[in-house]
Every structure is written in structure tokens, then in C-alpha cells.
Design a protein around this motif. Structure first.
Motif, PDB file in Angstrom:
ATOM      1  N   ILE A 164     -68.312 -63.066  57.314  1.00 20.99           N
ATOM      2  CA  ILE A 164     -68.454 -63.164  58.696  1.00 20.99           C
ATOM      3  C   ILE A 164     -68.836 -64.787  59.061  1.00 20.99           C
ATOM      4  O   ILE A 164     -68.277 -65.061  59.840  1.00 20.99           O
ATOM      5  CB  ILE A 164     -69.465 -62.052  59.178  1.00 20.99           C
ATOM      6  CG1 ILE A 164     -69.129 -60.867  59.063  1.00 20.99           C
ATOM      7  CG2 ILE A 164     -69.745 -62.494  60.520  1.00 20.99           C
ATOM      8  CD1 ILE A 164     -70.186 -59.786  59.205  1.00 20.99           C
ATOM      9  N   TRP A 165     -69.421 -65.187  58.310  1.00 18.91           N
ATOM     10  CA  TRP A 165     -69.902 -66.677  58.653  1.00 18.91           C
ATOM     11  C   TRP A 165     -69.399 -67.697  57.976  1.00 18.91           C
ATOM     12  O   TRP A 165     -68.476 -68.546  58.398  1.00 18.91           O
ATOM     13  CB  TRP A 165     -71.468 -67.018  58.498  1.00 18.91           C
ATOM     14  CG  TRP A 165     -71.831 -68.061  59.001  1.00 18.91           C
ATOM     15  CD1 TRP A 165     -72.081 -68.486  60.324  1.00 18.91           C
ATOM     16  CD2 TRP A 165     -71.889 -69.361  58.267  1.00 18.91           C
ATOM     17  NE1 TRP A 165     -72.390 -70.038  60.429  1.00 18.91           N
ATOM     18  CE2 TRP A 165     -72.261 -70.384  59.457  1.00 18.91           C
ATOM     19  CE3 TRP A 165     -71.641 -69.609  57.207  1.00 18.91           C
ATOM     20  CZ2 TRP A 165     -72.313 -71.736  59.234  1.00 18.91           C
ATOM     21  CZ3 TRP A 165     -71.699 -71.362  56.525  1.00 18.91           C
ATOM     22  CH2 TRP A 165     -72.134 -72.097  57.662  1.00 18.91           C
ATOM     23  N   TYR A 166     -69.257 -67.628  56.691  1.00 13.32           N
ATOM     24  CA  TYR A 166     -68.543 -68.730  55.789  1.00 13.32           C
ATOM     25  C   TYR A 166     -66.948 -68.703  55.938  1.00 13.32           C
ATOM     26  O   TYR A 166     -66.676 -69.840  56.251  1.00 13.32           O
ATOM     27  CB  TYR A 166     -69.053 -68.588  54.212  1.00 13.32           C
ATOM     28  CG  TYR A 166     -68.448 -69.346  53.423  1.00 13.32           C
ATOM     29  CD1 TYR A 166     -69.162 -70.726  53.354  1.00 13.32           C
ATOM     30  CD2 TYR A 166     -67.284 -69.570  52.936  1.00 13.32           C
ATOM     31  CE1 TYR A 166     -68.810 -71.823  52.336  1.00 13.32           C
ATOM     32  CE2 TYR A 166     -66.757 -70.544  51.981  1.00 13.32           C
ATOM     33  CZ  TYR A 166     -67.660 -71.585  51.684  1.00 13.32           C
ATOM     34  OH  TYR A 166     -67.291 -72.680  51.080  1.00 13.32           O
TER      35      TYR A 166
ATOM     36  N   LYS B 207     -66.273 -68.868  60.552  1.00 10.33           N
ATOM     37  CA  LYS B 207     -66.933 -69.801  61.375  1.00 10.33           C
ATOM     38  C   LYS B 207     -67.154 -71.035  60.816  1.00 10.33           C
ATOM     39  O   LYS B 207     -66.915 -72.265  61.716  1.00 10.33           O
ATOM     40  CB  LYS B 207     -68.327 -69.414  61.636  1.00 10.33           C
ATOM     41  CG  LYS B 207     -68.285 -67.803  62.507  1.00 10.33           C
ATOM     42  CD  LYS B 207     -69.490 -67.407  62.801  1.00 10.33           C
ATOM     43  CE  LYS B 207     -69.101 -66.069  63.533  1.00 10.33           C
ATOM     44  NZ  LYS B 207     -70.582 -65.480  64.045  1.00 10.33           N
ATOM     45  N   ARG B 208     -67.500 -71.235  59.441  1.00 11.96           N
ATOM     46  CA  ARG B 208     -67.714 -72.583  59.053  1.00 11.96           C
ATOM     47  C   ARG B 208     -66.404 -73.428  58.872  1.00 11.96           C
ATOM     48  O   ARG B 208     -65.620 -73.221  58.315  1.00 11.96           O
ATOM     49  CB  ARG B 208     -68.364 -72.464  57.562  1.00 11.96           C
ATOM     50  CG  ARG B 208     -68.777 -73.804  57.123  1.00 11.96           C
ATOM     51  CD  ARG B 208     -69.165 -73.744  55.716  1.00 11.96           C
ATOM     52  NE  ARG B 208     -68.149 -73.463  54.721  1.00 11.96           N
ATOM     53  CZ  ARG B 208     -67.386 -74.319  54.250  1.00 11.96           C
ATOM     54  NH1 ARG B 208     -67.490 -75.574  54.461  1.00 11.96           N
ATOM     55  NH2 ARG B 208     -66.569 -73.878  53.669  1.00 11.96           N
TER      56      ARG B 208
ATOM     57  N   TYR C 125     -72.355 -62.251  54.737  1.00 12.46           N
ATOM     58  CA  TYR C 125     -72.468 -63.722  54.935  1.00 12.46           C
ATOM     59  C   TYR C 125     -70.967 -64.485  54.666  1.00 12.46           C
ATOM     60  O   TYR C 125     -70.623 -65.360  55.170  1.00 12.46           O
ATOM     61  CB  TYR C 125     -73.618 -64.332  54.120  1.00 12.46           C
ATOM     62  CG  TYR C 125     -73.671 -65.748  54.064  1.00 12.46           C
ATOM     63  CD1 TYR C 125     -74.238 -66.588  54.963  1.00 12.46           C
ATOM     64  CD2 TYR C 125     -72.906 -66.464  53.037  1.00 12.46           C
ATOM     65  CE1 TYR C 125     -74.283 -67.893  54.936  1.00 12.46           C
ATOM     66  CE2 TYR C 125     -73.131 -67.772  53.099  1.00 12.46           C
ATOM     67  CZ  TYR C 125     -73.709 -68.301  53.985  1.00 12.46           C
ATOM     68  OH  TYR C 125     -73.667 -70.038  54.061  1.00 12.46           O
TER      69      TYR C 125
ATOM     70  N   THR D 235     -61.309 -73.426  59.453  1.00 12.00           N
ATOM     71  CA  THR D 235     -61.985 -72.367  58.718  1.00 12.00           C
ATOM     72  C   THR D 235     -61.306 -71.762  57.292  1.00 12.00           C
ATOM     73  O   THR D 235     -60.081 -71.580  57.556  1.00 12.00           O
ATOM     74  CB  THR D 235     -62.487 -71.210  59.375  1.00 12.00           C
ATOM     75  OG1 THR D 235     -61.368 -70.227  59.866  1.00 12.00           O
ATOM     76  CG2 THR D 235     -63.190 -71.580  60.603  1.00 12.00           C
TER      77      THR D 235
END
Length: 68
Positions: free
Chosen positions: A40-42, A45-46, A37, A55
Motif C-alpha cells: 500500500i505505501w512502499y 506511494k513512495r 506496508y 512508484t
């Protein structure tokens, strides 16, 4: 709980989400899921307004490019 505090006059389907999707069988599974999480995402992408809508990963790459 809302259902216990209201009078229900019609038939309905009651769904209770108890967060089972967040339950992990082992500590190792939890560690892997949290790592994925964040990495890869935080971090990738965020967008972060504090970082100029970039990012955390983009800021890290800029930092290392300036350092070289």
C-alpha cells in the motif's frame, strides 16, 4: 540514556517510547502488517528517483503495458 547523564533542576515529564506500536501478538499479524506496508505505501506511494520519480507500482504497470 540522556536522562541518566544530565542533571535535571526542574520538574519534567519523562516519556520513553519503547516501540510498543511495532509489537505484534502473532506472526500472522506481523505478516499482514508488513505486506500492507509494502503493497500500500512502499510500492504505490513512495517515489523512487532511480525509477524517474515514479512508484514501483507505476513501473510495473508500464512494464506489462510494453510487454502486451
Amino acid at each position: 540514556m540522556a536522562v541518566s547523564k544530565r542533571r535535571i533542576n526542574k520538574k519534567l515529564i519523562f516519556h520513553s517510547d519503547r516501540g510498543i506500536q511495532y509489537a505484534f501478538k502473532t506472526i500472522e499479524q506481523a505478516i499482514i502488517a508488513i505486506f500492507e506496508y509494502i503493497e500500500i505505501w512502499y510500492n504505490r506511494k513512495r517515489l523512487c528517483s532511480f525509477l524517474g520519480n515514479k512508484t514501483p507500482y507505476e513501473m510495473e504497470q508500464e512494464f506489462y503495458q510494453l510487454k502486451d
